[in-house]
Design a protein around this motif. Structure first.
Motif: not given
Length: 161
Positions: A59, A100, A98, A81, A88
């Motif tokens: 991120q 993606i 996190k 999402e 994630r």
């Protein structure tokens, strides 16, 4: 004796100002075209950057690429999402981070998005030769480097005071 003013200096806005206006218009054209996909400007630009940076991007890397702050990106990520376009996962090497990834639906949406952008680029480039487009591209790259140098010089000068 009067000298001829170069065309680029005769524009209502500066050359940079006109580039900004054209950029906004081009971005708006894409946003209008992808609205039926349920994508806002922030969502489609995030998807394009995830694709450009490759899946597994963090991120933070995505925020840096987009030139936005993490809180702004977090909202967009949550919306993507909710649309089931991305997922994630906690980074194996850094549990605070996190990564993606596209979902299958996200990959399909990305392909449609890329097709629409290609169609729009073809319309926007209409009437230009490849040589003219190449000259513009090289000019933009050079101007970007010059702007980055100006920023670096400003930061150095500020630090030396």
């Amino acid at each position: 004796m009067t000298t001829q003013v170069p065309f680029y200096e005769s524009l209502d806005l500066t050359l940079c100002g006109n580039m900004g206006r054209v950029h906004r218009l081009c971005r708006d054209v894409v946003t209008i075209a992808v609205e039926p996909l349920g994508l806002t400007q922030s969502r489609w630009t995030a998807l394009i950057h995830i694709n450009m940076l490759k899946e597994g991007v963090t991120q933070l890397e995505l925020a840096q690429s987009l030139g936005i702050e993490m809180p702004s990106l977090t909202r967009t990520i949550k919306q993507l999402e909710a649309q089931l376009l991305i997922t994630r996962c906690v980074d194996d090497h850094d549990k605070r981070s996190k990564n993606i990834y596209f979902t299958e639906q996200g990959r399909k949406t990305l392909q449609t998005l890329k097709k629409k952008i290609t169609d729009i680029k073809n319309q926007l480039y209409s009437g230009f030769t490849s040589e003219q487009l190449d000259i513009m591209a090289h000019g933009l790259i050079k101007m970007e480097k010059n702007a980055q140098s100006c920023i670096e010089d400003h930061i150095k000068n500020k630090a030396n005071k």
